[in-house]
Design a protein around this motif. Sequence first.
Motif, short mmCIF file in Angstrom:
data_model
loop_
_atom_site.label_atom_id
_atom_site.label_comp_id
_atom_site.label_asym_id
_atom_site.label_seq_id
_atom_site.Cartn_x
_atom_site.Cartn_y
_atom_site.Cartn_z
N ARG B 135 -2.32 7.32 -1.03
CA ARG B 135 -2.15 6.02 -1.69
C ARG B 135 -2.45 6.13 -3.20
O ARG B 135 -1.70 5.62 -4.02
CB ARG B 135 -3.12 5.03 -1.03
N ARG B 155 5.73 -5.65 -12.53
CA ARG B 155 5.38 -5.25 -11.17
C ARG B 155 3.89 -5.00 -11.06
O ARG B 155 3.26 -4.51 -12.01
CB ARG B 155 6.14 -3.97 -10.77
N ILE B 159 0.46 -3.45 -5.31
CA ILE B 159 1.35 -4.01 -4.30
C ILE B 159 2.55 -3.09 -4.08
O ILE B 159 2.96 -2.84 -2.94
CB ILE B 159 1.79 -5.45 -4.71
N GLU B 160 3.11 -2.55 -5.17
CA GLU B 160 4.26 -1.65 -5.03
C GLU B 160 3.89 -0.40 -4.25
O GLU B 160 4.68 0.12 -3.47
CB GLU B 160 4.85 -1.29 -6.40
N ASP B 162 1.57 -0.21 -1.88
CA ASP B 162 1.45 -0.55 -0.46
C ASP B 162 2.82 -0.76 0.18
O ASP B 162 3.01 -0.43 1.35
CB ASP B 162 0.55 -1.79 -0.28
N LEU B 163 3.78 -1.32 -0.58
CA LEU B 163 5.12 -1.50 -0.02
C LEU B 163 5.79 -0.14 0.25
O LEU B 163 6.51 0.02 1.23
CB LEU B 163 5.99 -2.35 -0.95
N LEU B 165 4.07 2.67 0.98
CA LEU B 165 3.36 3.20 2.16
C LEU B 165 3.89 2.56 3.44
O LEU B 165 4.05 3.24 4.46
CB LEU B 165 1.86 2.91 2.05
N ALA B 166 4.13 1.24 3.39
CA ALA B 166 4.57 0.52 4.60
C ALA B 166 5.92 1.04 5.10
O ALA B 166 6.22 0.95 6.29
CB ALA B 166 4.64 -0.97 4.34
#
Lengths: 200, 200
Positions: B135, B155, B159-160, B162-163, B165-166
């Motif tokens: 991460r 941006r 958050i970017e 984690d998106l 990683l998801a």
Amino acid sequence: MPKQVDHRERRESIARALWRIVDQQGWARATMREVAREAGVSLGQLQHYFVSRAEMLTFAMEHAAEQTSDRVEQHLDSLDQPPHPREVLRVVLTELLPLQPDARATSRMNAAYVLEAMHDPTLQRQIGIGLRDGRAMIESLIRQAMEHGQIPPDRDPKIETDLILALTGFATLLELNVVEPQEALAAIDQHLDRLFRAES
Amino acid sequence: MPKQVDHRERRESIARALWRIVDQQGWARATMREVAREAGVSLGQLQHYFVSRAEMLTFAMEHAAEQTSDRVEQHLDSLDQPPHPREVLRVVLTELLPLQPDARATSRMNAAYVLEAMHDPTLQRQIGIGLRDGRAMIESLIRQAMEHGQIPPDRDPKIETDLILALTGFATLLELNVVEPQEALAAIDQHLDRLFRAES
């Protein structure tokens, strides 16, 4: 109590015993013997309700899927009617992720089932049907939102559907405490804001 | 051969025997006894190399992580130098997903390890360190790209990250044949195109 109802209720109570073991002790402990003990029935009685471990797992997953869609419906009923498609997608994603105890139990059950299904064609067919239904439901929601001008017309509905599905990848990150619940929610909101960007 | 090297090689060969079982027969079959058989050693010899199942799993996961980062590096070396950050993220994601046999074996091993780690604090700490490192690496890449004007300045880098990683959530969808490899790649490309939108 009619026999049919009793049979169904007993199967559901066994399924919940299985979830508790998977949730609290892990998949490796979820043997037929241990599930019987947790459900308070004998191994023979358990085998009366489920002839095989695969049948028990499949029933437990179907029951978990029903519980999840009940939670989604209850959650949607609590919103302004009719709910905005952005809210519908948000509710579906948040109820699928392990953000509260009920959803955590079904999410762990799901992870275990997926792993088992990789090597069991029957389970894989079963889970595949459920996932393809979910994918079709999300795609139809996105297409409708595009028709209503709520999602920009240049988006590809199939790709947007798969990107929504992929966000369930937060389940693992949440389970392992790598991502906090509020971080996962912030990322989901950001993704949905961008998808519904044309509006407002 | 020096004893140290031999010890390391023998452990790696045992780890690969474990992957083969997990990949071809599933996690449930990956007992110490079965791994010893697959690796062509006795159970006693296996226990000489790994005192516990947890130690064997952890080593096998570390070895899998090394193999994955070797594949990422080789893949990056094959690109124009220095590679564009969009390409780096694409390579990382595609090498993590089960899109070819090597990655499939490590991805299945990973799914099994995650499930085991949910109920084993030691394994959870171990996998948590790896994921948090990953991460941090992605976040630093995104921040650099923002500094170089390759990602729009509005941006949120966390958050970017984690998106991105998801998106590893595609692993399950690919394993269960719900999403085809080219569909997962199209969605990843769409997501990355949007992230790096300011450019071009």
